[in-house]
Motif scaffolding. Sequence first.
Motif, PDB file in Angstrom:
ATOM      1  N   PRO A 148      16.039  -1.496  -3.687  1.00  0.00           N
ATOM      2  CA  PRO A 148      15.591  -2.821  -4.132  1.00  0.00           C
ATOM      3  C   PRO A 148      14.730  -3.561  -3.116  1.00  0.00           C
ATOM      4  N   ASP A 149      14.965  -3.330  -1.829  1.00  0.00           N
ATOM      5  CA  ASP A 149      14.188  -4.036  -0.821  1.00  0.00           C
ATOM      6  C   ASP A 149      12.790  -3.431  -0.628  1.00  0.00           C
ATOM      7  N   LYS A 150      12.536  -2.242  -1.202  1.00  0.00           N
ATOM      8  CA  LYS A 150      11.248  -1.587  -1.029  1.00  0.00           C
ATOM      9  C   LYS A 150      10.551  -1.307  -2.353  1.00  0.00           C
ATOM     10  N   ALA A 151      11.208  -1.608  -3.459  1.00  0.00           N
ATOM     11  CA  ALA A 151      10.637  -1.259  -4.758  1.00  0.00           C
ATOM     12  C   ALA A 151       9.444  -2.136  -5.087  1.00  0.00           C
ATOM     13  N   VAL A 152       8.321  -1.506  -5.266  1.00  0.00           N
ATOM     14  CA  VAL A 152       7.126  -2.168  -5.773  1.00  0.00           C
ATOM     15  C   VAL A 152       6.721  -1.333  -6.978  1.00  0.00           C
ATOM     16  N   PHE A 153       6.871  -1.872  -8.160  1.00  0.00           N
ATOM     17  CA  PHE A 153       6.686  -1.110  -9.372  1.00  0.00           C
ATOM     18  C   PHE A 153       5.413  -1.581 -10.040  1.00  0.00           C
ATOM     19  N   LEU A 154       4.328  -0.865  -9.844  1.00  0.00           N
ATOM     20  CA  LEU A 154       3.046  -1.239 -10.419  1.00  0.00           C
ATOM     21  C   LEU A 154       2.538  -0.124 -11.304  1.00  0.00           C
ATOM     22  N   ASN A 155       2.146  -0.464 -12.523  1.00  0.00           N
ATOM     23  CA  ASN A 155       1.586   0.499 -13.455  1.00  0.00           C
ATOM     24  C   ASN A 155       2.508   1.710 -13.628  1.00  0.00           C
ATOM     25  N   GLY A 156       3.817   1.448 -13.658  1.00  0.00           N
ATOM     26  CA  GLY A 156       4.768   2.521 -13.894  1.00  0.00           C
ATOM     27  C   GLY A 156       5.034   3.405 -12.709  1.00  0.00           C
ATOM     28  N   VAL A 157       4.554   3.041 -11.529  1.00  0.00           N
ATOM     29  CA  VAL A 157       4.753   3.879 -10.365  1.00  0.00           C
ATOM     30  C   VAL A 157       5.709   3.190  -9.404  1.00  0.00           C
ATOM     31  N   CYS A 158       6.755   3.892  -9.043  1.00  0.00           N
ATOM     32  CA  CYS A 158       7.744   3.383  -8.103  1.00  0.00           C
ATOM     33  C   CYS A 158       7.260   3.715  -6.703  1.00  0.00           C
ATOM     34  N   ASN A 159       6.956   2.706  -5.914  1.00  0.00           N
ATOM     35  CA  ASN A 159       6.404   2.926  -4.580  1.00  0.00           C
ATOM     36  C   ASN A 159       7.466   2.837  -3.502  1.00  0.00           C
TER      37      ASN A 159
ATOM     38  N   GLU B 188      13.470   9.331 -24.963  1.00  0.00           N
ATOM     39  CA  GLU B 188      14.009   8.550 -23.862  1.00  0.00           C
ATOM     40  C   GLU B 188      12.994   8.582 -22.723  1.00  0.00           C
ATOM     41  N   ALA B 189      13.109   7.650 -21.821  1.00  0.00           N
ATOM     42  CA  ALA B 189      12.217   7.600 -20.664  1.00  0.00           C
ATOM     43  C   ALA B 189      12.825   8.413 -19.529  1.00  0.00           C
ATOM     44  N   ASN B 190      11.967   9.035 -18.759  1.00  0.00           N
ATOM     45  CA  ASN B 190      12.391   9.840 -17.621  1.00  0.00           C
ATOM     46  C   ASN B 190      11.387   9.689 -16.489  1.00  0.00           C
ATOM     47  N   TRP B 191      11.866   9.948 -15.279  1.00  0.00           N
ATOM     48  CA  TRP B 191      10.992   9.922 -14.111  1.00  0.00           C
ATOM     49  C   TRP B 191      10.223  11.227 -14.041  1.00  0.00           C
ATOM     50  N   GLU B 192       8.952  11.144 -13.682  1.00  0.00           N
ATOM     51  CA  GLU B 192       8.159  12.339 -13.443  1.00  0.00           C
ATOM     52  C   GLU B 192       7.247  12.101 -12.252  1.00  0.00           C
ATOM     53  N   ASP B 193       6.902  13.202 -11.595  1.00  0.00           N
ATOM     54  CA  ASP B 193       6.018  13.130 -10.431  1.00  0.00           C
ATOM     55  C   ASP B 193       4.599  12.784 -10.852  1.00  0.00           C
ATOM     56  N   THR B 194       3.891  12.097  -9.964  1.00  0.00           N
ATOM     57  CA  THR B 194       2.466  11.853 -10.152  1.00  0.00           C
ATOM     58  C   THR B 194       1.712  12.737  -9.172  1.00  0.00           C
ATOM     59  N   GLN B 195       0.406  12.664  -9.209  1.00  0.00           N
ATOM     60  CA  GLN B 195      -0.415  13.415  -8.264  1.00  0.00           C
ATOM     61  C   GLN B 195      -0.557  12.680  -6.944  1.00  0.00           C
ATOM     62  N   PHE B 196      -0.078  11.436  -6.890  1.00  0.00           N
ATOM     63  CA  PHE B 196      -0.254  10.608  -5.696  1.00  0.00           C
ATOM     64  C   PHE B 196       0.917  10.759  -4.742  1.00  0.00           C
ATOM     65  N   LEU B 197       0.612  10.658  -3.446  1.00  0.00           N
ATOM     66  CA  LEU B 197       1.632  10.826  -2.413  1.00  0.00           C
ATOM     67  C   LEU B 197       1.955   9.508  -1.737  1.00  0.00           C
ATOM     68  N   LYS B 198       3.215   9.377  -1.327  1.00  0.00           N
ATOM     69  CA  LYS B 198       3.638   8.240  -0.516  1.00  0.00           C
ATOM     70  C   LYS B 198       3.232   8.526   0.931  1.00  0.00           C
ATOM     71  N   ASP B 199       3.399   7.544   1.796  1.00  0.00           N
ATOM     72  CA  ASP B 199       3.061   7.709   3.212  1.00  0.00           C
ATOM     73  C   ASP B 199       3.840   8.856   3.856  1.00  0.00           C
ATOM     74  N   ASP B 200       5.061   9.105   3.359  1.00  0.00           N
ATOM     75  CA  ASP B 200       5.887  10.164   3.953  1.00  0.00           C
ATOM     76  C   ASP B 200       5.558  11.548   3.374  1.00  0.00           C
ATOM     77  N   GLY B 201       4.559  11.626   2.479  1.00  0.00           N
ATOM     78  CA  GLY B 201       4.136  12.912   1.933  1.00  0.00           C
ATOM     79  C   GLY B 201       4.821  13.308   0.638  1.00  0.00           C
ATOM     80  N   THR B 202       5.845  12.558   0.214  1.00  0.00           N
ATOM     81  CA  THR B 202       6.506  12.868  -1.053  1.00  0.00           C
ATOM     82  C   THR B 202       5.700  12.283  -2.203  1.00  0.00           C
TER      83      THR B 202
ATOM     84  N   MET C 107      -1.891  -5.180  -9.705  1.00  0.00           N
ATOM     85  CA  MET C 107      -2.532  -4.816  -8.451  1.00  0.00           C
ATOM     86  C   MET C 107      -2.109  -3.383  -8.113  1.00  0.00           C
ATOM     87  N   VAL C 108      -3.078  -2.500  -7.979  1.00  0.00           N
ATOM     88  CA  VAL C 108      -2.816  -1.100  -7.639  1.00  0.00           C
ATOM     89  C   VAL C 108      -3.758  -0.716  -6.507  1.00  0.00           C
ATOM     90  N   GLY C 109      -3.189  -0.332  -5.386  1.00  0.00           N
ATOM     91  CA  GLY C 109      -4.010   0.078  -4.252  1.00  0.00           C
ATOM     92  C   GLY C 109      -4.967  -0.997  -3.773  1.00  0.00           C
TER      93      GLY C 109
END
Length: 140
Positions: free
Chosen positions: A129-140, A28-42, A93-95
């Motif tokens: 939904p108003d902020k979801a940008v899903f690129l290359n499997g990453v939820c931004n 099954e698919a699951n969410w996992e953390d990446t090494q990249f951080l959002k603007d808020d540090g998460t 488009m990524v970054g």
Amino acid sequence: MTKVPGVGGRFLKADDFTDGDRAIIETEANWEDTQFLKDDGTKRQQYVCQISYRGETRRLRLTMASCQSLVAHGDDSKEWIGKEITLSKIRVMVGGKTKWSVLAEAVISNGLAVKETPASFADLCVCPPDKAVFLNGVCN
């Protein structure tokens, strides 16, 4: 969330396959953390499953487009286990840069099937939904 137990192997990348190749979903698919951080540090997250491709176990980042196709097998990713997928290369488009990514599409009766996104699909993407940008499997 950390790496999903039981989901091992290296990630399948666009350079690893030819358009139209097939693979089998193993977990099954699951969410996992990446090494990249959002603007808020998460940490940014990605939706990942394990696949069997050419006799190897690989990890696959699922894009929103892939998820929209795979719901043809069911709304819950547990229903995708054992199902065949077709792999395609897509540009995303990524970054601020364009790069190749992997699109996984459901295989139904010797063809591709994409069904309309169910209302419950909103549960699949935990981004607002108003902020979801899903690129290359990453939820931004």
